[in-house]
Design an enzyme around this catalytic site. Sequence first.
Site, mmCIF file in Angstrom:
data_model
loop_
_atom_site.group_PDB
_atom_site.id
_atom_site.type_symbol
_atom_site.label_atom_id
_atom_site.label_comp_id
_atom_site.label_asym_id
_atom_site.label_seq_id
_atom_site.Cartn_x
_atom_site.Cartn_y
_atom_site.Cartn_z
ATOM 1 C CB CYS A 92 -2.218 1.860 6.204
ATOM 2 S SG CYS A 92 -1.801 1.021 4.644
ATOM 3 C CD GLU B 290 -2.022 4.437 3.057
ATOM 4 O OE1 GLU B 290 -3.172 4.892 3.164
ATOM 5 O OE2 GLU B 290 -1.733 3.490 2.290
ATOM 6 C CG HIS C 269 -1.980 -0.975 1.256
ATOM 7 N ND1 HIS C 269 -3.080 -0.846 2.052
ATOM 8 C CD2 HIS C 269 -2.153 -2.134 0.560
ATOM 9 C CE1 HIS C 269 -3.899 -1.862 1.867
ATOM 10 N NE2 HIS C 269 -3.352 -2.669 0.966
#
Length: 164
Positions: A91, A60, A58
């Site tokens: 996250c 993040e 992801h």
Amino acid sequence: MDLLQPANDEHYMRQAFREAEAAYAEGEVPIGCVIVKDGKIIGRGHNRMEGLKDCTAHAEILALGAASGALDNWRLDGCTLYATLEPCPMCAGAILNGRIAKVVYGSKDKRLGALGSAYNILEGNPLNREVQVVGEVMGEECLELVKAFFQDLRKRPKGEDSLE
């Protein structure tokens, strides 16, 4: 604790938005992230799950890794994370573990948002860390990019792997 003036939030969100546009160009869900310390971007990332074949890739998570590398430290005290979409539970957990002080996000994620929309991982967390959260900075623009991506995805012939 306000680490950056709100006027700067849009400036750094525009940088995260550029990362989201890079994800879109690569055929990834267009989410981007930057991490800032003392007015300097120390980490960048955009979704790369498809390209890396990694469920943890992801925006993040990748930005947190880059920021940790830049500081040569996993402790990201005093840093602000800017993400174009409200972070998911994974996250949000990484944000807590990394000791991020402030999170600014673009659009809410009503399905998986973990900063108050669907869940609230940061509030009353077991690590007893306070994280300032500012939502919906450039929210409409961030949401429109995600909507456009999925509209394009639905238009593709079945079996086609990328948006190119």
